[in-house]
Design a protein around this motif. Structure first.
Motif, short mmCIF file in Angstrom:
data_model
loop_
_atom_site.label_atom_id
_atom_site.label_comp_id
_atom_site.label_asym_id
_atom_site.label_seq_id
_atom_site.Cartn_x
_atom_site.Cartn_y
_atom_site.Cartn_z
N GLU A 36 111.06 15.36 -0.46
CA GLU A 36 112.42 14.83 -0.34
C GLU A 36 113.29 15.27 -1.51
OE1 GLU A 36 114.66 10.52 0.42
OE2 GLU A 36 112.59 10.59 -0.29
N HIS A 85 114.13 19.01 -1.20
CA HIS A 85 115.13 19.19 -0.15
C HIS A 85 116.50 18.75 -0.63
CE1 HIS A 85 116.65 19.46 3.95
NE2 HIS A 85 117.14 18.25 3.82
N ASP A 120 105.59 16.36 11.97
CA ASP A 120 106.42 15.46 12.76
C ASP A 120 105.88 14.03 12.67
OD1 ASP A 120 108.09 17.48 13.61
OD2 ASP A 120 107.15 17.71 15.59
N GLY A 167 106.65 12.40 9.48
CA GLY A 167 108.07 12.30 9.15
C GLY A 167 108.52 13.29 8.09
N SER A 183 108.87 16.87 8.73
CA SER A 183 109.44 18.11 9.26
C SER A 183 110.87 18.33 8.82
CB SER A 183 109.36 18.12 10.79
OG SER A 183 108.04 18.12 11.24
N GLN A 184 111.59 17.24 8.62
CA GLN A 184 113.00 17.34 8.25
C GLN A 184 113.23 18.07 6.93
OE1 GLN A 184 114.59 13.40 7.09
NE2 GLN A 184 112.46 12.68 7.02
N TYR A 185 112.21 18.16 6.10
CA TYR A 185 112.37 18.78 4.79
C TYR A 185 112.09 20.29 4.81
CZ TYR A 185 112.06 13.88 3.44
OH TYR A 185 112.26 12.51 3.34
N THR A 227 112.51 24.18 6.02
CA THR A 227 113.36 25.20 6.64
C THR A 227 112.56 26.00 7.66
OG1 THR A 227 114.67 25.39 4.61
CG2 THR A 227 114.84 27.20 6.18
#
Length: 224
Positions: free
Chosen positions: A103, A106, A128, A131, A133-135, A137
């Motif tokens: 986090e 990112h 996924d 939690g 995957s959002q970080y 590219t």
């Protein structure tokens, strides 16, 4: 592993992460599926130390080199392993502090890519589920047919995908826990920081630029 220091402090253009032994603590689930595989094939189950040695490198290669299987036997064993592991792999926990580090990276605007020898489809599910995957590219892993499987090839593909998005990879760094990570990254001109919380031995710290024992240490090397 002896802890080394990284000097001088560098500004990294992108950070590549291994998955098993670096982000998630998956050894117990992997070795359980390996034990099931050997047992299902009517073979003696190797010792815990031998099973643990399979964690990290491309499994098809390990089945040939360590177990002594020929190509047909290795593929049969791999399929048995995948069937069992596919029912358990989402149980593996994220190592403490890793989610917070991702986090922070990112938020600092540093592109992050996954480069794992685990099948890419499975790696995406792991991130996924956690939690995370959002970080990332890019999420790069082995192909299901194992044509893309070595760490060097996976790192090369991760860099290619990043470059295709216009991301500067000229000063990339690999974060991993095994000598395979170091060798695969070095084949692409990328240095490696090794994490002690993974599954590597002291000998695997050779040729790394640093070894860290905590996510706080790693954060300091990556963010200053």
């Amino acid at each position: 592993m002896p802890t080394q220091t990284l000097a001088p402090t560098r500004t990294w253009s992108t950070v590549l992460f291994d998955l098993d032994g670096t982000i998630v603590d998956s050894a117990a689930d992997i070795t359980a599926s390996l034990a099931h595989m050997f047992s299902s094939l009517g073979l003696d189950v190797p010792s815990d130390d031998v099973l643990r040695s399979y964690v990290g490198p491309p499994l098809l290669d390990s089945l040939r080199l360590t177990a002594g299987f020929d190509d047909a036997e290795a593929w049969e064993a791999l399929n048995v392993y995948r069937d069992h592991y596919g029912e358990h792999f989402l149980r593996s926990p994220v190592f403490p502090g890793v989610a917070g580090l991702l986090e922070r990276l990112h938020a600092a605007g540093i592109p992050i890519a996954l480069a794992t020898s685990k099948p890419e489809s499975m790696a995406r599910q792991v991130l996924d589920h956690a939690g995370l995957s959002q970080y990332f590219t890019e999420i790069t892993g082995a192909s299901d047919d194992e044509e893309l499987s070595t760490k060097a090839d996976v790192v090369r593909e991760a860099l290619r995908r990043l470059q295709a998005k216009g991301i500067d990879t000229s000063n990339a760094v690999m974060i991993g826990d095994r000598g395979y990570d170091t060798l695969g990254a070095a084949a692409n001109g990328v240095p490696t920081i090794l994490v002690e919380w993974g599954y590597g031995s002291p000998a695997e710290a050779a040729d790394t630029i640093a070894v860290v024992h905590s996510t706080d240490q790693l954060r300091n090397l990556l963010l200053g």
